[in-house]
Design a protein around this motif. Sequence first.
Motif, PDB file in Angstrom:
ATOM      1  N   ALA A   1       0.845  -1.193   0.000  1.00 54.58           N
ATOM      2  CA  ALA A   1       0.000   0.000   0.000  1.00 54.58           C
ATOM      3  C   ALA A   1       0.879   1.241   0.000  1.00 54.58           C
ATOM      4  O   ALA A   1       1.897   1.287   0.691  1.00 54.58           O
ATOM      5  N   PRO A   2       0.480   2.238  -0.783  1.00 58.47           N
ATOM      6  CA  PRO A   2       1.268   3.477  -0.801  1.00 58.47           C
ATOM      7  C   PRO A   2       1.152   4.212   0.527  1.00 58.47           C
ATOM      8  O   PRO A   2       0.129   4.134   1.200  1.00 58.47           O
ATOM      9  N   LYS A   3       2.194   4.872   0.891  1.00 55.05           N
ATOM     10  CA  LYS A   3       2.197   5.672   2.117  1.00 55.05           C
ATOM     11  C   LYS A   3       1.636   7.047   1.767  1.00 55.05           C
ATOM     12  O   LYS A   3       2.346   7.905   1.274  1.00 55.05           O
ATOM     13  N   ASP A   4       0.343   7.203   2.032  1.00 56.82           N
ATOM     14  CA  ASP A   4      -0.353   8.423   1.634  1.00 56.82           C
ATOM     15  C   ASP A   4      -0.568   9.405   2.780  1.00 56.82           C
ATOM     16  O   ASP A   4      -1.161  10.449   2.598  1.00 56.82           O
TER      17      ASP A   4
ATOM     18  N   TYR B   1       4.720  15.453  13.164  1.00 56.97           N
ATOM     19  CA  TYR B   1       5.308  15.588  14.504  1.00 56.97           C
ATOM     20  C   TYR B   1       6.501  14.655  14.669  1.00 56.97           C
ATOM     21  O   TYR B   1       7.551  15.043  15.149  1.00 56.97           O
ATOM     22  N   HIS B   2       6.334  13.393  14.248  1.00 61.46           N
ATOM     23  CA  HIS B   2       7.413  12.401  14.374  1.00 61.46           C
ATOM     24  C   HIS B   2       8.181  12.216  13.063  1.00 61.46           C
ATOM     25  O   HIS B   2       9.103  11.409  12.998  1.00 61.46           O
ATOM     26  N   ASN B   3       7.771  12.915  12.026  1.00 57.99           N
ATOM     27  CA  ASN B   3       8.471  12.957  10.745  1.00 57.99           C
ATOM     28  C   ASN B   3       8.594  11.577  10.064  1.00 57.99           C
ATOM     29  O   ASN B   3       9.686  11.097   9.803  1.00 57.99           O
ATOM     30  N   TYR B   4       7.431  10.959   9.785  1.00 61.01           N
ATOM     31  CA  TYR B   4       7.445   9.713   9.011  1.00 61.01           C
ATOM     32  C   TYR B   4       6.172   9.619   8.170  1.00 61.01           C
ATOM     33  O   TYR B   4       5.172  10.257   8.462  1.00 61.01           O
ATOM     34  N   ASN B   5       6.246   8.829   7.120  1.00 62.73           N
ATOM     35  CA  ASN B   5       5.101   8.579   6.252  1.00 62.73           C
ATOM     36  C   ASN B   5       4.462   7.255   6.643  1.00 62.73           C
ATOM     37  O   ASN B   5       5.133   6.356   7.152  1.00 62.73           O
ATOM     38  N   TYR B   6       3.170   7.130   6.371  1.00 61.69           N
ATOM     39  CA  TYR B   6       2.455   5.912   6.723  1.00 61.69           C
ATOM     40  C   TYR B   6       1.277   5.726   5.767  1.00 61.69           C
ATOM     41  O   TYR B   6       0.876   6.651   5.056  1.00 61.69           O
ATOM     42  N   THR B   7       0.731   4.535   5.747  1.00 64.17           N
ATOM     43  CA  THR B   7      -0.479   4.251   4.988  1.00 64.17           C
ATOM     44  C   THR B   7      -1.665   4.514   5.898  1.00 64.17           C
ATOM     45  O   THR B   7      -1.740   3.957   6.993  1.00 64.17           O
TER      46      THR B   7
END
Length: 124
Positions: free
Chosen positions: A19-22, A27-33
């Motif tokens: 799944a794309p990280k959209d 705040y924690h500086n990360y990408n997620y799905t």
Amino acid sequence: MTPNILKALLEAQKKVEGAPKDGTNSYHNYNYTTAEEMITICRKALADAGLVVYRPAWKYTPATELSPPGIECQMVLAHSASGEAETYTYNFPAIPEKGRPLDKAVAAALPALHAPTAASLGPA
């Protein structure tokens, strides 16, 4: 789990590659799905395999000495061709905090309750 549901779930798993990280947590500086993206991807894979997941009931569970407030949710995984169904119960915390009152914490927990089902569709 019934043989028809198991076979259809395997078909669905084979169709989900990732799944794309959209979403971004600034705040924690990360990408997620996002939960919405996972639900969309998994719903299609399940439907293509003749499976449906639905939530017939949920209830708010207040905090106790040993557990935070949360949502208890009943989920059903059903096979459309055979009519077979499996029912599961999940618990998920709904913790209010600064900027997220209880009603928002509950609203945020409800999509997340699909995660255990969606996770079972991870890459085969």
